[in-house]
Design a protein around this motif. Structure first.
Motif, PDB file in Angstrom:
ATOM      1  N   TYR A 216       0.796  -1.227   0.000  1.00  0.00           N
ATOM      2  CA  TYR A 216       0.000   0.000   0.000  1.00  0.00           C
ATOM      3  C   TYR A 216       0.835   1.287   0.000  1.00  0.00           C
ATOM      4  O   TYR A 216       0.306   2.383   0.127  1.00  0.00           O
ATOM      5  CB  TYR A 216      -0.933   0.012   1.218  1.00  0.00           C
ATOM      6  N   THR A 217       2.157   1.143  -0.097  1.00  0.00           N
ATOM      7  CA  THR A 217       3.014   2.338  -0.202  1.00  0.00           C
ATOM      8  C   THR A 217       3.970   2.156  -1.362  1.00  0.00           C
ATOM      9  O   THR A 217       4.132   1.038  -1.886  1.00  0.00           O
ATOM     10  CB  THR A 217       3.820   2.560   1.086  1.00  0.00           C
ATOM     11  N   THR A 218       4.634   3.241  -1.729  1.00  0.00           N
ATOM     12  CA  THR A 218       5.599   3.179  -2.842  1.00  0.00           C
ATOM     13  C   THR A 218       6.990   2.837  -2.360  1.00  0.00           C
ATOM     14  O   THR A 218       7.889   2.603  -3.165  1.00  0.00           O
ATOM     15  CB  THR A 218       5.633   4.531  -3.579  1.00  0.00           C
ATOM     16  N   SER A 219       7.197   2.799  -1.042  1.00  0.00           N
ATOM     17  CA  SER A 219       8.526   2.463  -0.513  1.00  0.00           C
ATOM     18  C   SER A 219       8.615   0.965  -0.216  1.00  0.00           C
ATOM     19  O   SER A 219       7.608   0.291  -0.056  1.00  0.00           O
ATOM     20  CB  SER A 219       8.800   3.264   0.758  1.00  0.00           C
ATOM     21  N   LYS A 220       9.844   0.462  -0.128  1.00  0.00           N
ATOM     22  CA  LYS A 220      10.101  -0.942   0.177  1.00  0.00           C
ATOM     23  C   LYS A 220      10.771  -1.070   1.538  1.00  0.00           C
ATOM     24  O   LYS A 220      11.631  -0.258   1.900  1.00  0.00           O
ATOM     25  CB  LYS A 220      10.996  -1.588  -0.894  1.00  0.00           C
ATOM     26  N   SER A 221      10.369  -2.112   2.294  1.00  0.00           N
ATOM     27  CA  SER A 221      10.913  -2.323   3.638  1.00  0.00           C
ATOM     28  C   SER A 221      12.296  -2.964   3.576  1.00  0.00           C
ATOM     29  O   SER A 221      12.674  -3.615   2.589  1.00  0.00           O
ATOM     30  CB  SER A 221       9.979  -3.232   4.446  1.00  0.00           C
TER      31      SER A 221
END
Length: 708
Positions: A444-449
């Motif tokens: 649900y976000t454009t960043s990666k963990s």
């Protein structure tokens, strides 16, 4: 019942050994140690009534002592021989008076008497006579013995004492003619003597006389002291027709004999069925089954193939872990690049620090399982205490204290286990939550963990666990081997044969070993495992998938990896192939050595020589009978049928189209038709007519039969 009717207690003649002298206490101890139940004191040309009374008092009815004397006799050829006279203890005073009159003060060294004078003195007395005979020192001539037999009133009171002792019983199949005593000359060696033995236990001199006379009432009374069963059995006759039959069976030797085809085996099978139905403890032998029994010894028994036997039960766990094994993968560099490039794309996500969370270190499930096993052991200990009945061992206070200690240990370990389990599940749940939250946040976000780990530690651990399991399997395969040897039986000349069984885990080049039902798959499994061991640090995924597929798809049972090799060996451990005759010897010996209560033997003499029957079979049959066990034998062999002195002899006879059954024994010398009491046969005549070798063979063995 051991007896000694020729026993010396003092040096009387100048040629006697001083070691014949014995005091009353030592005499009683020696007789009891030898388990002799009747002893006759028979010193040379002397009866010492004072010594007799002293010994009798010391014996205190633990055994019977009969008064006797060994007399020097002038025989017909003017040679000197020996005649023993033994009296009923009830007439000891009269016997003492008679011996004094006969000897008339003459020194024992010089005394001798004519046979007529001796018989004249004792003919009206309750005595028995034992004449030295058959090559024994101071033997009387046959003519002299015939003269004694002629002039004594009751012929059954005369016995012979030969020079050799061939059996342990004095019960004769031809008339109670022979008795052998110790003739002891050295009391230090008394227990080494092989004593004569009465088949039927007697309580008195009178019973001995009646038994030697073959008094039917006495024999019946003595037989009834033995445990007997009148067994109701069903016997197959013509066209498998079943007929009811009552058979008396003693807990001793019982013989079936008769011409071939008269139904002896049918009776044995009927008895076997009866005992089996009643839950009897039976050893059954039939010569015709020897080949199949020997072949079966070389076959694998049910449940014999076991990892436990080789202490390889841990291999099951190893294989279970291998079946579940899957290669773990490294985290790709691209995932780290994506994290670095996108970590600042979402401020809220960064503020929550979700993207950089790491998994918690956790204990392994194996560690938890191990601790749980300890708890199970403690629980078993507590339960076993209840089974062994500690109330009979410990006082009430001690029992309460022990119970409290055990419960304290159990609760302590249980509490620790609960805490560790909660911690383990909590960390596992937390780690799963971290992974799932990261996955959802990334969607649900454009960043990666940030990846949880590089994956190398999991990869290394996974490979290490595999290496440990592979190494344990290969070490177990290479080192696990045990040998077992069990005695099968004896052949002639005391040659022993053993069944040697080797148990071994699978390895290359095993010759002669038989593995389990999946034998064809063991080699490829072994080869793949060996290959994986050599390539731990290379790509092994394909080989592991093949290995797992073989184990799972073929449903491999891990007991299949236990190899069994069986062979017969001699006492030198060299492989041995028994001949057809030797197979019969081994199977018969095995059947006789089995620790059972009932032994049923069908023609044990078949294909066997007399030496094996005399040296191995008969001694074992007699030993079994002395133990109070039951032996039932169908035979054509005179040695077995006669020398075993059966309590019951069952004669099967076919005459004029009818099968008849006669039952009797050698003690009364009668065989009576079970359906017609008037129809009586002579036991000895029928034995000589039917048994192997006929009359000639029977007479050749007469010295053996008489010595019983």
């Amino acid at each position: 019942m051991k007896i000694d009717l020729h026993c010396h207690t003092m040096k009387v003649k100048s040629g006697d050994s001083v070691k014949r002298n014995i005091d009353a206490d030592t005499f009683v101890r020696k007789i009891n140690n030898a388990e002799v139940k009747i002893v006759a004191i028979t010193n040379h040309n002397l009866f010492d009534i004072n010594q007799y009374n002293n010994f009798t008092q010391k014996a205190n009815n633990e055994f019977q002592i009969w008064p006797g004397i060994e007399l020097d006799i002038n025989d017909i050829e003017n040679k000197r021989g020996h005649l023993i006279v033994i009296a009923n203890p009830a007439i000891v005073e009269e016997f003492h008076k008679t011996t004094l009159e006969l000897i008339n003060g003459i020194h024992p060294d010089t005394f001798s008497a004519d046979i007529e004078k001796v018989i004249e003195k004792f003919n009206s007395k309750d005595v028995i006579y034992i004449a030295h005979s058959g090559g024994k020192k101071q033997s009387l001539t046959d003519e002299t013995i015939k003269k004694i037999d002629f002039i004594i009133k009751e012929k059954y009171r005369l016995f012979k004492e030969p020079s050799n002792f061939k059996t342990l019983s004095i019960m004769s199949n031809v008339g109670f003619k022979v008795i052998i005593g110790s003739d002891v000359s050295d009391w230090d060696k008394y227990n080494d003597f092989k004593f004569a033995e009465l088949k039927l236990k007697i309580d008195s001199f009178e019973q001995f006389i009646l038994l030697s006379k073959k008094d039917v009432g006495t024999v019946k009374t003595l037989l009834e002291k033995k445990q007997k069963q009148d067994l109701q059995i069903k016997v197959s006759i013509d066209n498998n027709k079943k007929v009811d039959m009552s058979i008396p069976i003693y807990n001793d030797v019982n013989i079936l004999f008769g011409a071939k085809g008269t139904g002896k085996t049918a009776i044995l099978l009927g008895l076997n069925d009866k005992y089996n139905n009643d839950g009897g403890d039976i050893s059954f032998y039939a010569a015709k089954d020897s080949d199949s029994i020997i072949d079966n010894m070389l076959k694998e028994n049910k449940g014999e193939r076991s990892l436990k036997k080789l202490n390889l039960e841990y291999l099951k766990t190893c294989f279970e872990d291998i079946k579940k094994w899957r290669e773990t993968t490294f985290t790709e560099i691209k995932q780290y690049i994506n994290y670095c490039e996108t970590k600042n794309f979402n401020t809220n996500k960064n503020n929550l620090k979700i993207t950089i969370m790491r998994k918690l270190n956790n204990i392994t499930p194996k560690k938890y399982r191990a601790e749980k096993e300890v708890l199970s052991i403690i629980e078993d200990i507590i339960n076993n205490y209840k089974k062994i009945g500690l109330k009979e061992i410990l006082k009430s206070k001690e029992l309460i204290e022990l119970t409290n200690i055990n419960n304290k240990i159990f609760k302590s370990i249980e509490e620790k286990l609960k805490k560790e389990y909660i911690e383990y599940l909590s960390k596992e749940f937390t780690n799963n939550c971290i992974t799932k939250i990261k996955e959802r946040a990334d969607i649900y976000t454009t960043s990666k963990s940030l990846p949880n780990s590089t994956g190398f530690l999991d990869f290394a651990k996974n490979r290490l666990v595999l290496k440990i399991n592979i190494d344990r399997i290969l070490v177990g395969f290479n080192e696990a081997k045990i040998e077992e040897k069990t005695k099968v039986g004896e052949l002639d000349n005391n040659k022993c044969i053993y069944l040697k069984t080797i148990y071994k885990a699978y390895s290359k080049g095993d010759n002669g070993f038989k593995y389990g039902k999946h034998n064809k798959n063991l080699k490829p499994i072994f080869e793949i495992i060996s290959k994986i061991k050599e390539n731990y640090f290379e790509s092994i995924n394909d080989d592991m998938m093949k290995l797992i597929a073989l184990i799972i798809d073929e449903n491999i049972d891990f007991e299949d990896f236990v190899g069994i090799k069986k062979s017969f060996v001699n006492q030198d451990d060299a492989e041995y192939t028994p001949s057809d005759g030797e197979k019969i010897m081994l199977v018969l010996h095995k059947a006789l050595m089995a620790n059972k209560q009932i032994y049923i033997l069908d023609e044990p003499e078949r294909s066997l020589g007399n030496s094996f029957i005399n040296d191995v079979v008969l001694p074992r049959i007699n030993d079994i009978a002395r133990e109070g066990k039951t032996v039932i034998i169908a035979t054509h062999n005179a040695n077995i049928a006669v020398r075993s002195l059966p309590f019951v002899s069952i004669l099967k006879d076919y005459n004029n189209g009818k099968y008849n059954t006669y039952i009797g024994n050698p003690f009364t010398n009668k065989l009576i038709n079970t359906e017609n009491e008037i129809d009586v046969k002579d036991w000895k005549d029928e034995s000589m007519r039917i048994l192997e070798g006929g009359k000639e063979a029977f007479n050749e063995r007469e010295d053996i039969y008489e010595s019983r």
